[in-house]
Design a protein around this motif. Structure first.
Motif, mmCIF file in Angstrom:
data_model
loop_
_atom_site.group_PDB
_atom_site.id
_atom_site.type_symbol
_atom_site.label_atom_id
_atom_site.label_comp_id
_atom_site.label_asym_id
_atom_site.label_seq_id
_atom_site.Cartn_x
_atom_site.Cartn_y
_atom_site.Cartn_z
ATOM 1 N N UNK A 1 4.819 8.105 3.977
ATOM 2 C CA UNK A 1 5.343 9.413 3.448
ATOM 3 C C UNK A 1 4.480 10.549 4.525
ATOM 4 N N UNK A 2 5.099 11.399 5.092
ATOM 5 C CA UNK A 2 4.792 12.555 5.937
ATOM 6 C C UNK A 2 4.289 13.487 5.233
ATOM 7 N N UNK A 3 3.242 13.928 5.426
ATOM 8 C CA UNK A 3 2.538 15.121 4.778
ATOM 9 C C UNK A 3 2.102 16.387 5.721
ATOM 10 N N UNK A 4 2.685 17.434 5.274
ATOM 11 C CA UNK A 4 2.327 18.755 6.036
ATOM 12 C C UNK A 4 0.930 19.273 6.081
ATOM 13 N N UNK A 5 0.556 19.934 6.774
ATOM 14 C CA UNK A 5 -0.749 20.463 6.983
ATOM 15 C C UNK A 5 -1.320 21.224 5.569
ATOM 16 N N UNK A 6 -0.396 21.764 4.902
ATOM 17 C CA UNK A 6 -0.862 22.635 3.874
ATOM 18 C C UNK A 6 -1.126 21.628 2.442
ATOM 19 N N UNK A 7 -0.645 20.484 2.633
ATOM 20 C CA UNK A 7 -0.970 19.480 1.639
ATOM 21 C C UNK A 7 -2.347 18.707 1.691
ATOM 22 N N UNK A 8 -3.129 19.037 2.981
ATOM 23 C CA UNK A 8 -4.503 18.291 3.233
ATOM 24 C C UNK A 8 -5.247 18.771 2.086
ATOM 25 N N UNK B 1 0.869 -1.253 -0.101
ATOM 26 C CA UNK B 1 0.244 -0.061 0.024
ATOM 27 C C UNK B 1 1.122 1.071 0.127
ATOM 28 N N UNK B 2 0.464 2.303 -0.599
ATOM 29 C CA UNK B 2 1.030 3.885 -0.476
ATOM 30 C C UNK B 2 0.505 4.284 0.717
ATOM 31 N N UNK B 3 1.246 4.507 1.517
ATOM 32 C CA UNK B 3 0.999 4.970 2.993
ATOM 33 C C UNK B 3 1.410 6.309 3.460
ATOM 34 N N UNK B 4 0.378 7.263 3.831
ATOM 35 C CA UNK B 4 0.780 8.621 3.955
ATOM 36 C C UNK B 4 0.304 9.058 5.425
ATOM 37 N N UNK B 5 1.053 9.688 5.946
ATOM 38 C CA UNK B 5 0.621 10.373 7.294
ATOM 39 C C UNK B 5 0.569 11.775 7.339
ATOM 40 N N UNK B 6 -0.991 12.483 7.099
ATOM 41 C CA UNK B 6 -1.099 13.613 7.267
ATOM 42 C C UNK B 6 -1.395 14.485 8.333
ATOM 43 N N UNK B 7 -0.563 15.299 8.449
ATOM 44 C CA UNK B 7 -1.068 16.285 9.595
ATOM 45 C C UNK B 7 -1.971 17.274 9.271
ATOM 46 N N UNK B 8 -2.708 17.863 10.314
ATOM 47 C CA UNK B 8 -3.969 18.739 10.157
ATOM 48 C C UNK B 8 -3.611 20.019 10.825
ATOM 49 N N UNK B 9 -2.256 19.912 11.616
ATOM 50 C CA UNK B 9 -1.920 21.107 12.215
ATOM 51 C C UNK B 9 -0.585 21.393 11.785
ATOM 52 N N UNK B 10 -0.260 22.769 12.016
ATOM 53 C CA UNK B 10 1.083 23.220 11.453
ATOM 54 C C UNK B 10 2.273 22.450 12.331
ATOM 55 N N UNK B 11 3.199 21.773 11.323
ATOM 56 C CA UNK B 11 4.216 21.243 11.664
ATOM 57 C C UNK B 11 4.918 20.609 10.453
ATOM 58 N N UNK B 12 6.493 21.212 10.730
ATOM 59 C CA UNK B 12 7.330 20.802 9.314
ATOM 60 C C UNK B 12 7.503 19.376 9.157
#
Length: 387
Positions: free
Chosen positions: A100-107, A71-82
């Motif tokens: 893959x970690x994703x910052x808030x702005x990518x949500x 699976x293509x797995x992502x961890x999306x933050x919904x708060x500001x974090x680098x």
């Protein structure tokens, strides 16, 4: 007359402006599910990735296993974090994590076949996104708050139509009992990572006549579900009772910021896996109360061979058979009596710790992954989940 400012404050329930960026998502519109034949990508949505967090570590572990399954797995933050900070904390919590970690702005421009909420706020955020929406329920979150608006918002999050997957059966039972659900509700095995906490053989005959008992005690100052106030009071009074019997109690607290002051014992702060192993090996007993869903810490203690004591008022009996640990009432009289009694029974210590290791070998991450993969494979067949 003007009032005098003091440091005392009314009980806080949060501020609506905590959610300014997402107000349009906070409504009672039910989730609209979009199924497909095959699911390739899966995104966990969280309020950032912080260190020393059991829930985040569990998310990363499950995500890594799913990544290893293709699976293509992502961890999306919904708060500001680098993103760099997310990656650093993820590696600290679960070395070798995958995804893959994703910052808030990518949500707002990220797409996923499956979205996975990880706490009540994120359930509101993902419920109307394109794709299939799941909800990884690691605790019954209405209990996190005094009875008020946030406890009600958390409760309502289970009624939004997301496919809920509970970590262990206790959360599923609480949701089913307290909420009006209209979506699938499954549960997966609550696992232990036995590889990191290998068994150390002990000579329990040495417990006979012990005059110094070393306790490894897990709690968090800011987490009522870990009973920090009650636990300190009980251990403070247990110390006195045992001292009258000529027994010294050495208490090593961990899991709380180092700068917090306990009323007794030592505060070791937040520990790494290596430090935890050393603490468990050097201790005589472990204590880690869970007033809501279980903690991973008791399993870690038991896996290392540390005799574990839990309280009947908590949820331990839902997760650990009584032939694997010792249960007592949450007061100093019962606890002090239990400590004296079991030190006189080395055969019981040997038997229960052996039972514990055998039990833990039956609830590994391999089973948890198998449970989760089966749920994904049967999404199209879901009308109502298993209870």
């Amino acid at each position: 007359m003007e009032p005098v400012n003091t440091e005392m404050e009314d009980i806080k329930q949060g501020n609506i402006h905590d959610y300014d960026n997402y107000l349009k998502y906070f409504n009672n519109k039910p989730a609209k599910q979009e199924r497909q034949e095959k699911y390739h990508s899966l995104t966990f949505v969280s309020t950032g990735i912080i260190p020393y967090d059991g829930g985040i570590t569990t998310m990363l572990h499950l995500g890594t296993l799913l990544s290893q399954q293709g699976y293509d797995v992502y961890y999306q933050s919904c708060v500001p974090q680098k993103v760099e900070d997310m990656r650093t904390n993820a590696e600290f919590n679960f070395p070798g994590y995958q995804g893959t970690c994703l910052a808030e702005e990518q949500f707002f421009n990220h797409s996923s076949d499956i979205w996975v909420a990880t706490l009540w706020e994120t359930a509101y955020l993902i419920k109307n996104l394109p794709g299939y929406k799941m909800y990884f329920v690691q605790d019954y979150e209405p209990y996190f708050y005094p009875y008020g608006d946030r406890s009600q918002l958390a409760k309502r999050s289970y009624e939004l139509g997301l496919h809920m997957v509970s970590l262990g059966p206790w959360c599923a039972e609480m949701v089913q009992k307290n909420c009006h659900i209209n979506s699938p509700l499954d549960y997966i095995n609550f696992p232990v990572d036995v590889a990191h906490y290998q068994l150390k053989e002990r000579n329990f005959e040495k417990y006979l006549g012990k005059k110094i008992l070393n306790l490894a005690v897990y709690t968090k100052f800011n987490s009522p579900r870990r009973a920090p106030i009650n636990l300190q009071m009980v251990l403070y009074n247990t110390e006195k009772l045992l001292k009258e019997k000529g027994i010294e109690l050495n208490i090593n607290y961990f899991g709380t910021n180092k700068n917090e002051r306990f009323i007794n014992g030592r505060n070791l702060g937040k520990l790494t896996k290596a430090q935890l192993r050393d603490l468990y090996y050097q201790s005589d007993f472990g204590i880690a109360p869970s007033m809501t869903n279980f903690s991973l810490v008791p399993f870690e203690m038991m896996s290392s061979g540390l005799p574990f004591i839990d309280f009947e008022e908590g949820t331990g009996p839902e997760f650990i058979p009584d032939n694997c640990c010792w249960y007592t009432r949450f007061n100093e009289y019962n606890l002090s009596a239990l400590l004296q009694k079991i030190c006189c029974r080395p055969k019981s210590l040997t038997k229960k710790t052996a039972n514990a290791k055998k039990y833990l070998n039956s609830i590994t991450w391999k089973k948890t992954l198998s449970d989760f993969l089966e749920i994904i494979a049967n999404i199209d067949k879901k009308g109502v989940g298993r209870n």
